[in-house]
Design a protein around this motif. Structure first.
Motif, PDB file in Angstrom:
ATOM      1  N   GLY A 111       0.982  -1.229   0.165  1.00 42.23           N
ATOM      2  CA  GLY A 111       0.128   0.092   0.101  1.00 42.23           C
ATOM      3  C   GLY A 111       0.794   1.465  -0.011  1.00 42.23           C
ATOM      4  O   GLY A 111       1.894   1.440  -0.920  1.00 42.23           O
ATOM      5  N   THR A 112       0.616   2.124   0.959  1.00 46.68           N
ATOM      6  CA  THR A 112       1.289   3.555   0.838  1.00 46.68           C
ATOM      7  C   THR A 112       2.646   3.480   1.510  1.00 46.68           C
ATOM      8  O   THR A 112       3.415   4.403   1.575  1.00 46.68           O
ATOM      9  N   LEU A 113       2.998   2.221   2.093  1.00 48.49           N
ATOM     10  CA  LEU A 113       4.139   1.956   2.589  1.00 48.49           C
ATOM     11  C   LEU A 113       5.064   1.083   1.940  1.00 48.49           C
ATOM     12  O   LEU A 113       6.353   0.615   2.002  1.00 48.49           O
ATOM     13  N   ARG A 114       4.698   0.867   0.559  1.00 48.93           N
ATOM     14  CA  ARG A 114       5.526  -0.173  -0.254  1.00 48.93           C
ATOM     15  C   ARG A 114       6.819   0.349  -0.768  1.00 48.93           C
ATOM     16  O   ARG A 114       7.642  -0.569  -0.828  1.00 48.93           O
ATOM     17  N   ASN A 115       6.928   1.599  -0.623  1.00 48.61           N
ATOM     18  CA  ASN A 115       8.347   2.121  -1.098  1.00 48.61           C
ATOM     19  C   ASN A 115       9.088   2.711   0.116  1.00 48.61           C
ATOM     20  O   ASN A 115      10.069   3.273  -0.186  1.00 48.61           O
ATOM     21  N   ARG A 116       8.475   2.543   1.189  1.00 46.62           N
ATOM     22  CA  ARG A 116       9.436   3.099   2.442  1.00 46.62           C
ATOM     23  C   ARG A 116       9.970   1.777   3.215  1.00 46.62           C
ATOM     24  O   ARG A 116       9.373   0.807   3.348  1.00 46.62           O
ATOM     25  N   MET A 117      11.080   2.007   3.859  1.00 48.09           N
ATOM     26  CA  MET A 117      11.728   1.192   4.918  1.00 48.09           C
ATOM     27  C   MET A 117      12.231  -0.152   4.301  1.00 48.09           C
ATOM     28  O   MET A 117      12.448  -1.054   4.782  1.00 48.09           O
ATOM     29  N   ARG A 118      12.411  -0.006   2.976  1.00 52.77           N
ATOM     30  CA  ARG A 118      12.980  -1.075   2.257  1.00 52.77           C
ATOM     31  C   ARG A 118      14.327  -1.561   2.564  1.00 52.77           C
ATOM     32  O   ARG A 118      15.214  -0.533   2.956  1.00 52.77           O
ATOM     33  N   ASP A 119      14.520  -2.804   2.708  1.00 51.06           N
ATOM     34  CA  ASP A 119      16.078  -3.304   3.069  1.00 51.06           C
ATOM     35  C   ASP A 119      16.548  -2.890   4.515  1.00 51.06           C
ATOM     36  O   ASP A 119      17.611  -2.442   4.807  1.00 51.06           O
ATOM     37  N   SER A 120      15.474  -2.749   5.212  1.00 55.25           N
ATOM     38  CA  SER A 120      15.598  -2.562   6.733  1.00 55.25           C
ATOM     39  C   SER A 120      14.906  -3.665   7.451  1.00 55.25           C
ATOM     40  O   SER A 120      14.074  -4.369   6.928  1.00 55.25           O
ATOM     41  N   SER A 121      14.846  -3.784   8.737  1.00 57.23           N
ATOM     42  CA  SER A 121      14.331  -4.832   9.489  1.00 57.23           C
ATOM     43  C   SER A 121      13.024  -4.271   9.882  1.00 57.23           C
ATOM     44  O   SER A 121      12.278  -5.301  10.238  1.00 57.23           O
ATOM     45  N   ALA A 122      12.550  -3.143   9.410  1.00 57.13           N
ATOM     46  CA  ALA A 122      11.137  -2.908   9.295  1.00 57.13           C
ATOM     47  C   ALA A 122      10.376  -3.448   8.255  1.00 57.13           C
ATOM     48  O   ALA A 122       8.981  -3.462   8.496  1.00 57.13           O
ATOM     49  N   ALA A 123      11.092  -3.609   7.213  1.00 56.78           N
ATOM     50  CA  ALA A 123      10.610  -4.148   6.102  1.00 56.78           C
ATOM     51  C   ALA A 123       9.595  -5.611   6.306  1.00 56.78           C
ATOM     52  O   ALA A 123      10.182  -6.569   6.672  1.00 56.78           O
ATOM     53  N   GLY A 124       8.243  -5.490   5.977  1.00 56.66           N
ATOM     54  CA  GLY A 124       7.616  -6.981   6.063  1.00 56.66           C
ATOM     55  C   GLY A 124       7.128  -7.100   7.614  1.00 56.66           C
ATOM     56  O   GLY A 124       6.625  -7.998   8.000  1.00 56.66           O
ATOM     57  N   ASN A 125       7.536  -6.222   8.441  1.00 54.80           N
ATOM     58  CA  ASN A 125       7.554  -6.205   9.813  1.00 54.80           C
ATOM     59  C   ASN A 125       6.453  -5.160  10.418  1.00 54.80           C
ATOM     60  O   ASN A 125       5.476  -5.365  11.032  1.00 54.80           O
ATOM     61  N   VAL A 126       6.635  -3.749   9.920  1.00 53.32           N
ATOM     62  CA  VAL A 126       5.885  -2.456  10.358  1.00 53.32           C
ATOM     63  C   VAL A 126       4.320  -2.841   9.517  1.00 53.32           C
ATOM     64  O   VAL A 126       4.512  -2.614   8.189  1.00 53.32           O
ATOM     65  N   HIS A 127       3.211  -2.870  10.319  1.00 52.97           N
ATOM     66  CA  HIS A 127       2.012  -2.840   9.603  1.00 52.97           C
ATOM     67  C   HIS A 127       1.388  -1.340  10.273  1.00 52.97           C
ATOM     68  O   HIS A 127       1.085  -1.595  11.431  1.00 52.97           O
ATOM     69  N   ALA A 128       1.325  -0.633   9.476  1.00 54.93           N
ATOM     70  CA  ALA A 128       0.833   0.637   9.908  1.00 54.93           C
ATOM     71  C   ALA A 128       0.045   1.718   9.040  1.00 54.93           C
ATOM     72  O   ALA A 128       0.311   1.427   7.729  1.00 54.93           O
TER      73      ALA A 128
END
Length: 510
Positions: free
Chosen positions: A419-436
């Motif tokens: 969604g609106t987070l698809r281009n954010r926090m990639r390649d970090s420990s938050a990717a696939g983790n943060v649901h917001a």
């Protein structure tokens, strides 16, 4: 009146956070640890000087507060308001709630002739496409009606006739994210951007007018184009607008020969008329002739059902609603809640229904002020600590997994997941983790949701920033989420990207 009676709640004191340059209360004593220091450092970014930022971090399982800065200060939440409206809709309407659109006949039938009126009655379904109106028209023809001696009557009385929300900006009125609310509407795509059309502009040959059409094709709008096709490689200056209070679509500028077509999403004026125009055209295509004009009115009690269409259930609608932050879905659901609880499809009745269920969602309705369900209004005010209360309480609800899965997921490229987070926090420990849930208006940014810490602890957080000038807060929000997920927060420069703007412009343009 409910809205004005709570305006006094918006007047609150101002404290200055020590050493940060950010307006707000100081961090509580229990946060003087490495997490607290790291979050303090993120919020001390010079780009936030003079802004109003609140951040609350809590354990999702115990409610323990791990970090609290200005968390009780009410702020404009932007699209974080959708957390409240979506959760309330699941409580009031239920995950299996469906909208219906029905065709009814009033009058005597003689063979293929209806000696009366044909009614199109809606209940707010935002998923109706031109193809769905075509299916209804085909069902009318298949039922044997070929000639209607009366009128085609558009019945949008399920909701009131207030089309735009309180505090919505007048200059947003032509844009798809600001479309009008009606019990009868249509969407141009399977994102279900109800009440809007897609205007497509394509080049022809140099010096000739551009080609303009709409999706779906409709005579509800009129195209007024002066745009021309420019020389190959020339600059594109095409602009698509809509004259206020009308359905005149204006196309100006130049589009170079050989360029890819340009498309723009624009809200229509009068979505009821838009839906009725699509249905009337579909009737004609299936050989059903309506002698009278298209009118408006309520369906008489004795009318016979000819055809009906049920929407997808709310549990499925939540995906495009929350992943893509669809404003009209929020507003339609608020009015649907009012209709379900109090028999009145209005914002006032809808928020009476919302207020009734908020205590069961951990939220004190006396501590917030909402006039719409989407957060588009500048009159909405919510504190971050109330959003964390909601996030914690929702975990105990039977619909929680459905709601949780509807939230954007950081760094996941699939737009119906990330969604609106698809281009954010990639390649970090938050990717696939943060649901917001994201949110942004000019000068406003918010991010609230769930993250699992490195030690496995489930956390909730809410960060809202107001009065931001000259920077984007999103890299700072990302730094917070990344730090909560267990990875050291990335360094963010003081000038953290372009200034905030409506997130819907980033999705489809403005």
């Amino acid at each position: 009146m409910r809205r004005s009676s709570r305006l006094s709640l918006l007047l609150i004191g101002v404290l200055v956070a020590a050493g940060s340059g950010v307006t707000g209360a100081p961090v509580s004593a229990q946060d003087r640890d490495s997490l607290g220091r790291d979050l303090d450092a993120i919020l001390a970014n010079p780009g936030l000087a003079g802004s109003d930022v609140g951040l609350v971090v809590r354990r999702a399982d115990t409610g323990e507060v791990l970090y609290h800065r200005a968390g009780d200060r009410r702020q404009q939440p932007a699209s974080n308001a959708k957390l409240l409206s979506s959760a309330a809709a699941l409580e009031v309407l239920g995950p299996d709630y469906r909208f219906s659109t029905t065709v009814l006949a009033a009058g005597r039938r003689t063979g293929p002739v209806l000696h009366g009126d044909l009614y199109l009655r809606g209940t707010g379904d935002p998923t109706m496409l031109a193809a769905d109106y075509d299916t209804l028209a085909a069902a009318v023809a298949a039922g044997g009606i070929r000639f209607v001696r009366g009128n085609l009557v558009a019945d949008d009385t399920w909701f009131d006739d207030v089309r735009l929300g309180s505090g919505w900006a007048w200059d947003d009125e032509p844009f798809y994210y600001n479309a009008q609310v009606s019990a009868l509407t249509a969407a141009p795509d399977t994102d279900f951007d109800a009440g809007s059309i897609i205007v497509r502009v394509a080049p022809t040959s140099p010096g000739a007018p551009v080609a303009v059409d709409t999706v779906p094709p409709t005579d509800h709008v009129r195209i007024a184009s002066t745009a021309v096709t420019g020389a190959p490689g020339s600059a594109s200056t095409v602009s698509v607008g809509r004259e206020h209070g009308t359905n005149t679509i204006t196309v100006t500028g130049s589009l170079p020969a050989g360029a890819s077509p340009v498309q723009a999403f624009r809200a229509v004026w009068d979505p009821t008329g838009y839906a009725a125009a699509l249905f009337r055209a579909a009737l004609g295509a299936h050989g059903v002739r309506v002698l009278g004009p298209t009118t408006r009115g309520g369906t008489p009690s004795g009318a016979a059902t000819v055809a009906t269409r049920q929407s997808i259930p709310l549990r499925e609608l939540l995906v495009p609603f929350m992943k893509l932050s669809n404003n009209l879905h929020a507003e339609i659901l608020v009015k649907a809640m009012g209709r379900a609880r109090f028999g009145e499809g209005s914002w006032d009745a809808g928020f009476a229904a919302v207020d009734a269920v908020l205590p069961g969602l951990g939220v004190d309705p006396g501590r917030l002020f909402l006039v719409d369900g989407s957060g588009l209004s500048r009159m909405d005010h919510v504190a971050p600590d109330q959003l964390t209360e909601l996030l914690i309480a929702a975990r105990e609800k039977p619909w929680f997994r459905t709601w949780f899965d509807s939230l954007p997921v950081a760094g996941v490229a699939d737009r119906m997941v990330g969604g609106t987070l698809r281009n954010r926090m990639r390649d970090s420990s938050a990717a696939g983790n943060v649901h917001a849930k994201t949110g942004s208006l000019t000068g406003v940014s918010s991010l609230s949701g769930y993250v699992t810490a490195a030690d496995g602890r489930p956390l909730v957080f809410s960060m809202i920033a107001n009065n931001v000038i000259g920077i984007s807060v999103k890299p700072l929000e990302d730094a917070v989420a990344i730090r909560l997920s267990g990875q050291p927060a990335p360094a963010v420069p003081a000038a953290a990207g372009p200034r905030e703007r409506n997130e819907w412009c980033e999705l489809k343009g403005c």
